[in-house]
Each structure stands twice: as C-alpha cells, then as structure tokens.
Design an enzyme around this catalytic site. Structure first.
Site, PDB file in Angstrom:
ATOM      1  N   ARG A   1      -5.466  15.359 -21.041  1.00  0.00           N
ATOM      2  CA  ARG A   1      -4.294  15.942 -21.698  1.00  0.00           C
ATOM      3  C   ARG A   1      -3.568  16.825 -20.701  1.00  0.00           C
ATOM      4  NH1 ARG A   1      -2.657  13.314 -26.178  1.00  0.00           N
ATOM      5  NH2 ARG A   1      -4.318  13.182 -27.750  1.00  0.00           N
TER       6      ARG A   1
ATOM      7  N   ALA B   1      -6.483   9.473 -32.475  1.00  0.00           N
ATOM      8  CA  ALA B   1      -5.339   9.978 -33.230  1.00  0.00           C
ATOM      9  C   ALA B   1      -4.051   9.463 -32.616  1.00  0.00           C
ATOM     10  CB  ALA B   1      -5.339  11.500 -33.233  1.00  0.00           C
TER      11      ALA B   1
ATOM     12  N   GLU C   1      -4.694   3.407 -34.727  1.00  0.00           N
ATOM     13  CA  GLU C   1      -5.088   4.259 -33.607  1.00  0.00           C
ATOM     14  C   GLU C   1      -6.562   4.069 -33.258  1.00  0.00           C
ATOM     15  OE1 GLU C   1      -3.341   5.986 -31.487  1.00  0.00           O
ATOM     16  OE2 GLU C   1      -1.426   5.648 -32.482  1.00  0.00           O
TER      17      GLU C   1
ATOM     18  N   GLU D   1      -7.275   2.791 -29.456  1.00  0.00           N
ATOM     19  CA  GLU D   1      -7.933   3.707 -28.523  1.00  0.00           C
ATOM     20  C   GLU D   1      -9.391   3.361 -28.263  1.00  0.00           C
ATOM     21  OE1 GLU D   1      -7.183   7.753 -29.733  1.00  0.00           O
ATOM     22  OE2 GLU D   1      -5.030   7.550 -29.342  1.00  0.00           O
TER      23      GLU D   1
ATOM     24  N   GLU E   1      -2.205   2.849 -24.606  1.00  0.00           N
ATOM     25  CA  GLU E   1      -0.892   3.001 -23.991  1.00  0.00           C
ATOM     26  C   GLU E   1      -1.068   3.369 -22.522  1.00  0.00           C
ATOM     27  OE1 GLU E   1       1.774   5.447 -26.286  1.00  0.00           O
ATOM     28  OE2 GLU E   1       0.880   4.735 -28.163  1.00  0.00           O
TER      29      GLU E   1
END
Length: 181
Positions: free
Chosen positions: A66, A78, A94, A98, A139
């Site tokens: 992050r 999430a 999600e 993920e 992503e």
C-alpha cells in the site's frame, strides 16, 4: 430551525476512484459552513474462511503493498463497488480477483463508514465459506501474496499491531466475536 444537511456546494475534483466536493452544510444548530468531502462509490471486503469453520478456522489473509502506508499490510480481500453492483457481488468478485478462490456462501457481517469526518465511503463486510481454488485476476497495481492464517493467530496479530488495516481488524474481530463464537 431548518434540518441539517447540504445546502449547496461545488465539485472540485473528479477522478477514477474518488471525487472531492466543497459542500455548504447547515449544521444542527442552524449555522452554515463549508466542508471538504471525499466522495467514494463504496466497497466490499470479505473474510475468507478456508476449510472447516470449527473453533479456530483458517483465514485467507493477503499481504499487500500500500503506497499510502509506505509498506505491505495484512488485509482481507476488498475492492470498490462497480456501478450497479451489489455489495455481495462485489465481495465475491474481489475474492476471486485477488485470491483466485470462489465461495459457495457469502454472508454479510455489517456495513461501516471508514472515516465519516471527511468521506462518505462505506465498506460492506462479509464472510465467505465453501472456498474453491482457482486463478486470481489482479489489477496491474495490486502486489500481494496469500497468507493463510489461523483466526487465533490473526487476532493475536491485531493485538500486537501487526494488522493495521482498520477494515481487516474490525471484520476479523466481528467474525470472531459474533459469527464464530
């Protein structure tokens, strides 16, 4: 006296994920002021339980980079709601994107505001069971690894400050205290 709420405002930024508004707001005492508000479409997050959900189930955490935190954080899967998407469908999507897992059962835990002092973002929290492995479809800006962890260990990680992500800590504590007890 008039009801509290928005009486005017201006959108000052519109981006891919958020918008920023300057809202003119009437407060409960009748006064009017300007508030900076971050608008967000909302999100879903899911506590994935692997295998038997006995006394100490295994939770599938992710360890994700992050940028805002300048580090890797332990989280539950999430992501942002797509237009017209239900929170439960978002949680399922999600989880699959993920982790690669799909769930036979997704149950809502509760809905929370992330930071109601300056954003309208809500996160809908779920628990997923009956997980079936598959292929993840992350992503380009998602850098993460899967970290299967016993719930008891994840709760200890919260206590020691190793889980710093609020939605993850709250969802795990809620699941442990109200769904799995």
């Amino acid at each position: 006296m008039s009801e509290p709420g928005k009486v005017g405002g201006t959108r000052v930024y519109h981006g891919r994920i958020i918008s920023v508004d300057l809202d003119e707001v009437r407060f409960p005492d009748g006064s009017v002021g300007t508030l900076e508000m971050i608008r967000h479409p909302g999100a879903s997050a899911v506590v994935p339980l692997l295998g038997d959900s006995g006394d100490d189930p295994e939770v599938l955490l992710i360890r994700q980079y992050r940028y805002a935190a300048e580090q890797f954080l332990y989280e539950i899967p999430a992501g942002r709601l797509d237009p017209g998407e239900s929170p439960a469908d978002c949680a399922r999507r999600e989880l699959q994107e993920e982790t690669g897992y799909t769930a036979t059962c997704v149950e809502q835990l509760f809905t929370m505001y992330t930071t109601p002092g300056f954003t309208d973002e809500k996160i809908h929290l779920f628990v997923a069971t009956g997980l079936v492995p598959g292929e993840a479809h992350r992503e380009a800006d998602e850098f993460m690894e899967l970290v299967p962890t016993r719930l008891s260990h994840a709760l200890s990680m919260i206590e020691r400050g190793e889980i710093q992500d609020a939605k993850t800590a709250l969802a795990l504590l809620y699941a442990a205290g109200f769904r799995l007890s």
